[in-house]
Scaffold this motif. Sequence first.
Motif, PDB file in Angstrom:
ATOM      1  N   VAL A  96     -28.698   8.733 -30.415  1.00 11.48           N
ATOM      2  CA  VAL A  96     -27.505   9.573 -30.495  1.00 11.48           C
ATOM      3  C   VAL A  96     -26.749   9.281 -31.784  1.00 11.48           C
ATOM      4  O   VAL A  96     -26.357  10.187 -32.524  1.00 11.48           O
ATOM      5  CB  VAL A  96     -26.587   9.346 -29.276  1.00 11.48           C
ATOM      6  CG1 VAL A  96     -25.255  10.027 -29.468  1.00 11.48           C
ATOM      7  CG2 VAL A  96     -27.255   9.856 -28.016  1.00 11.48           C
ATOM      8  N   ALA A 124     -28.333  10.756 -34.699  1.00 14.81           N
ATOM      9  CA  ALA A 124     -28.324  12.221 -34.765  1.00 14.81           C
ATOM     10  C   ALA A 124     -26.999  12.761 -35.288  1.00 14.81           C
ATOM     11  O   ALA A 124     -26.953  13.850 -35.854  1.00 14.81           O
ATOM     12  CB  ALA A 124     -28.618  12.821 -33.397  1.00 14.81           C
ATOM     13  N   PHE A 151     -20.700  10.661 -41.210  1.00 14.05           N
ATOM     14  CA  PHE A 151     -19.354  10.948 -41.661  1.00 14.05           C
ATOM     15  C   PHE A 151     -18.544  11.733 -40.632  1.00 14.05           C
ATOM     16  O   PHE A 151     -17.333  11.568 -40.524  1.00 14.05           O
ATOM     17  CB  PHE A 151     -19.370  11.681 -42.997  1.00 14.05           C
ATOM     18  CG  PHE A 151     -18.231  11.285 -43.849  1.00 14.05           C
ATOM     19  CD1 PHE A 151     -18.264  10.096 -44.544  1.00 14.05           C
ATOM     20  CD2 PHE A 151     -17.109  12.064 -43.920  1.00 14.05           C
ATOM     21  CE1 PHE A 151     -17.195   9.692 -45.295  1.00 14.05           C
ATOM     22  CE2 PHE A 151     -16.033  11.678 -44.681  1.00 14.05           C
ATOM     23  CZ  PHE A 151     -16.073  10.485 -45.376  1.00 14.05           C
ATOM     24  N   VAL A 204     -30.292  14.870 -26.495  1.00 15.34           N
ATOM     25  CA  VAL A 204     -29.523  14.134 -27.507  1.00 15.34           C
ATOM     26  C   VAL A 204     -28.198  14.850 -27.783  1.00 15.34           C
ATOM     27  O   VAL A 204     -27.138  14.221 -27.835  1.00 15.34           O
ATOM     28  CB  VAL A 204     -30.330  13.971 -28.817  1.00 15.34           C
ATOM     29  CG1 VAL A 204     -29.436  13.487 -29.944  1.00 15.34           C
ATOM     30  CG2 VAL A 204     -31.475  13.000 -28.617  1.00 15.34           C
ATOM     31  N   LEU A 253     -25.762  14.249 -25.057  1.00 13.85           N
ATOM     32  CA  LEU A 253     -25.183  12.912 -25.176  1.00 13.85           C
ATOM     33  C   LEU A 253     -24.150  12.868 -26.300  1.00 13.85           C
ATOM     34  O   LEU A 253     -23.075  12.289 -26.134  1.00 13.85           O
ATOM     35  CB  LEU A 253     -26.282  11.876 -25.417  1.00 13.85           C
ATOM     36  CG  LEU A 253     -27.177  11.602 -24.216  1.00 13.85           C
ATOM     37  CD1 LEU A 253     -28.334  10.697 -24.590  1.00 13.85           C
ATOM     38  CD2 LEU A 253     -26.355  10.965 -23.103  1.00 13.85           C
ATOM     39  N   VAL A 254     -24.493  13.497 -27.455  1.00 11.97           N
ATOM     40  CA  VAL A 254     -23.552  13.528 -28.572  1.00 11.97           C
ATOM     41  C   VAL A 254     -22.247  14.184 -28.138  1.00 11.97           C
ATOM     42  O   VAL A 254     -21.151  13.655 -28.354  1.00 11.97           O
ATOM     43  CB  VAL A 254     -24.139  14.307 -29.773  1.00 11.97           C
ATOM     44  CG1 VAL A 254     -23.060  14.580 -30.815  1.00 11.97           C
ATOM     45  CG2 VAL A 254     -25.276  13.525 -30.398  1.00 11.97           C
ATOM     46  N   THR A 287     -29.325  14.684 -42.530  1.00 10.16           N
ATOM     47  CA  THR A 287     -28.178  13.990 -41.955  1.00 10.16           C
ATOM     48  C   THR A 287     -27.236  13.542 -43.068  1.00 10.16           C
ATOM     49  O   THR A 287     -26.028  13.777 -43.016  1.00 10.16           O
ATOM     50  CB  THR A 287     -28.638  12.742 -41.177  1.00 10.16           C
ATOM     51  OG1 THR A 287     -29.877  13.023 -40.571  1.00 10.16           O
ATOM     52  CG2 THR A 287     -27.627  12.338 -40.162  1.00 10.16           C
ATOM     53  N   PHE A 346     -25.332  16.488 -44.792  1.00 10.73           N
ATOM     54  CA  PHE A 346     -24.130  17.018 -44.167  1.00 10.73           C
ATOM     55  C   PHE A 346     -22.968  16.041 -44.251  1.00 10.73           C
ATOM     56  O   PHE A 346     -21.820  16.455 -44.394  1.00 10.73           O
ATOM     57  CB  PHE A 346     -24.413  17.437 -42.725  1.00 10.73           C
ATOM     58  CG  PHE A 346     -25.070  18.773 -42.667  1.00 10.73           C
ATOM     59  CD1 PHE A 346     -24.305  19.924 -42.723  1.00 10.73           C
ATOM     60  CD2 PHE A 346     -26.442  18.892 -42.636  1.00 10.73           C
ATOM     61  CE1 PHE A 346     -24.909  21.160 -42.730  1.00 10.73           C
ATOM     62  CE2 PHE A 346     -27.056  20.128 -42.635  1.00 10.73           C
ATOM     63  CZ  PHE A 346     -26.289  21.273 -42.680  1.00 10.73           C
ATOM     64  N   SER A 347     -23.274  14.740 -44.177  1.00 12.03           N
ATOM     65  CA  SER A 347     -22.214  13.753 -44.393  1.00 12.03           C
ATOM     66  C   SER A 347     -21.661  13.880 -45.799  1.00 12.03           C
ATOM     67  O   SER A 347     -20.458  13.896 -46.014  1.00 12.03           O
ATOM     68  CB  SER A 347     -22.751  12.339 -44.191  1.00 12.03           C
ATOM     69  OG  SER A 347     -22.999  12.104 -42.842  1.00 12.03           O
ATOM     70  N   GLY A 361     -17.309  21.013 -43.718  1.00 10.74           N
ATOM     71  CA  GLY A 361     -16.770  19.691 -44.009  1.00 10.74           C
ATOM     72  C   GLY A 361     -15.271  19.730 -44.197  1.00 10.74           C
ATOM     73  O   GLY A 361     -14.532  18.929 -43.628  1.00 10.74           O
ATOM     74  N   VAL A 409     -17.203  21.168 -34.697  1.00  7.31           N
ATOM     75  CA  VAL A 409     -17.895  20.841 -35.948  1.00  7.31           C
ATOM     76  C   VAL A 409     -18.971  19.787 -35.703  1.00  7.31           C
ATOM     77  O   VAL A 409     -20.093  19.894 -36.187  1.00  7.31           O
ATOM     78  CB  VAL A 409     -16.904  20.337 -37.017  1.00  7.31           C
ATOM     79  CG1 VAL A 409     -17.649  19.909 -38.256  1.00  7.31           C
ATOM     80  CG2 VAL A 409     -15.911  21.409 -37.369  1.00  7.31           C
ATOM     81  N   THR A 410     -18.612  18.739 -34.934  1.00  5.41           N
ATOM     82  CA  THR A 410     -19.583  17.688 -34.660  1.00  5.41           C
ATOM     83  C   THR A 410     -20.812  18.245 -33.947  1.00  5.41           C
ATOM     84  O   THR A 410     -21.949  17.894 -34.254  1.00  5.41           O
ATOM     85  CB  THR A 410     -18.953  16.582 -33.785  1.00  5.41           C
ATOM     86  OG1 THR A 410     -17.659  16.310 -34.284  1.00  5.41           O
ATOM     87  CG2 THR A 410     -19.781  15.336 -33.821  1.00  5.41           C
ATOM     88  N   ALA A 436     -22.934  20.239 -36.429  1.00  7.68           N
ATOM     89  CA  ALA A 436     -23.648  19.346 -37.342  1.00  7.68           C
ATOM     90  C   ALA A 436     -24.804  18.667 -36.610  1.00  7.68           C
ATOM     91  O   ALA A 436     -25.925  18.592 -37.133  1.00  7.68           O
ATOM     92  CB  ALA A 436     -22.687  18.299 -37.907  1.00  7.68           C
ATOM     93  N   GLY A 437     -24.550  18.197 -35.389  1.00  8.73           N
ATOM     94  CA  GLY A 437     -25.610  17.564 -34.597  1.00  8.73           C
ATOM     95  C   GLY A 437     -26.757  18.525 -34.338  1.00  8.73           C
ATOM     96  O   GLY A 437     -27.930  18.168 -34.452  1.00  8.73           O
ATOM     97  N   VAL A 475     -28.948  18.937 -37.365  1.00 10.53           N
ATOM     98  CA  VAL A 475     -29.807  17.772 -37.569  1.00 10.53           C
ATOM     99  C   VAL A 475     -30.993  17.788 -36.604  1.00 10.53           C
ATOM    100  O   VAL A 475     -32.148  17.565 -36.990  1.00 10.53           O
ATOM    101  CB  VAL A 475     -28.996  16.470 -37.398  1.00 10.53           C
ATOM    102  CG1 VAL A 475     -29.921  15.268 -37.386  1.00 10.53           C
ATOM    103  CG2 VAL A 475     -28.002  16.336 -38.529  1.00 10.53           C
ATOM    104  N   VAL A 476     -30.716  18.080 -35.331  1.00 10.39           N
ATOM    105  CA  VAL A 476     -31.786  18.102 -34.334  1.00 10.39           C
ATOM    106  C   VAL A 476     -32.821  19.179 -34.672  1.00 10.39           C
ATOM    107  O   VAL A 476     -34.034  18.934 -34.647  1.00 10.39           O
ATOM    108  CB  VAL A 476     -31.190  18.334 -32.925  1.00 10.39           C
ATOM    109  CG1 VAL A 476     -32.277  18.698 -31.940  1.00 10.39           C
ATOM    110  CG2 VAL A 476     -30.449  17.094 -32.468  1.00 10.39           C
TER     111      VAL A 476
END
Lengths: 285, 315
Positions: free
Chosen positions: A127, A130, A134, B15, B18-19, B249, B252-253, B268, B286-287, B290-291, B294-295
Amino acid sequence: MTSAVAAPPVRRGRFWRKVRRHPVGVAAFAVLCLLYLTVIAGPLLYPVSPEATDPLNILAAPGGAHPLGTDELGRDITARLIYGGRISLSVGLLSMLVGLTLGLVVGGTAGYFRGRVEGVLMRLVDVFMAIPSFFLLLVIVTVFGSHPLTIIVTVGLGFWAQMARVVYAEFSSYRGRDFIEAMHSLGASHLRIMVRHILPQVVPQAVVLATLGVGWAILSEAALSYIGLGIQPPLASWGNMLQNAQAYLYVNPMLAIYPGLCIAVAVLVFNLTGNALRDILDPRA
Amino acid sequence: MGVFVFRRLLQGILVLLLVSAFTFFLVNLAPGGPSAAVSLERTAAEREALYRQYGLDKPVAVRYMQWLSGVVRGDLGTSLTQGLPVSGLLWQRLGNTLQLALTALVLTALLGVTLGVVAAVTQNRLPDHLISSVATLGMSVPGFWLGIVSIILFSVKLGWLPSSGVASVGQSFSLLDRAQHLVMPASVLAFTLLPNVVRVARSAMLEVLSSDYVRTAKAKGLPNRAVLLKHTFKNALVPVIAILGLITTVLFSGSVVIESVFSWPGLGRLAIEAANGRDYPVILGVTLVAGTIVVVVNLLVDVLYAAVDPRISYD
């Protein structure tokens, strides 16, 4: 995993011989020590307050009473760089310790024990891998505020999952090995086997990753402070000095150059030291 | 293959669940959470009304389920500061971020692979040393600072490129104008990602170059070009694809801060605005987005693997 062959302990003579073959790494380590010495002893050598304003000398050019000039409030840049360095460098080091500890505990536990413990802990690691780190920092800082301690823990949280994966791989490669069974039958506790017998094998990799981690942590803190969610003014950090400087790019662009150079040098010496350590300590690299 | 994709899809959804649960409970259980945010400077009665309006009088688990069922239907709640639906805000910004991120990704991939290959072919000679040094340097320079320095250079000193935004204000749409705005942020973002790609491409090339079949190819007298292009490069691509997946990942950060430097109205910046304004529904949205990206990218990478390397099969 080829790591099934335990690394022979690096003997002292061989260690130093290897070190001598990495002059860049040695030089980087020296600069690194110098940086820390400067920010620790700096205020003694350069007794100017980072928060005292000099209203008659706003945005002054380098020279005279202010060797690197002053910022938009007339504060001495040199002093702010030294005090900002204190914050940035200690946040970097402490965040790494947070990440290292969490990574060792979670990765070690998951690697040593099988079954449900392993499943739950490693899903947690997934998690964290993923979420772009940031965004995680943003969520935590939004909720808990920008106290320096929060920043340290938060930045550490962005780093621990990677550490946990490496430690996990190493620990799980020792599962079911004969000497572990033997230890067990002699009555050694799980904790003792983990700490005394497996942990030392992980140290080289952990040290390398941790050294590189400090550089990463310094970058993260700087970025957080730059967007205004990290270390809060009037406390100086290299990151938040850049935030203020961007408004004065046309007047005094050098304000934006110095703190960035400091960050780049600090991160560079950590990376170079880490790379050299990888060659010296890691038998597989 | 189909079974594999399906299984990975299920894993990805797990995932993401969970995030979302992690961030939702973190946000809602913390002392500075939404209930604190709407309680500032209000009377007890007002507070109660607001609690009811935002559903804060219900237990967290119930709120999470409500939020989740909304998410499934494409409803991510309402922004606390702007009063607009979160999904609309995200949609508006997503395009800008994707434009920036994809341009940077393409730049990184092309440049990174080229430099990595050049470094490998000239191993331990000057070009290799140069490229490796620049890569180490690139890993140490903060991306946002590089952005500021390039603004100083290209906008302030030389006046060649605009310093912020996606397009000039008050002008009709023009591709050139867009490209001029895009060039600096995308290059800076690409440069920060470059070192990883260069390193992986270099070591992958070196590994293949030292393999037996490359030696055989050389021994039977194939020209160097053919050996490099047909025998080596294709096989060295597999780890490069892997790193490109990992890089999303980081991408995006990185874009969070770079968008901030160049006032690029993307996800961002939205996240930062939301963090500053304690706009919880937006932060959660947003989170989640973004997650999800990535997935999805990691899933695509796994599928690409199998396509590039016939030895890998997922059945």
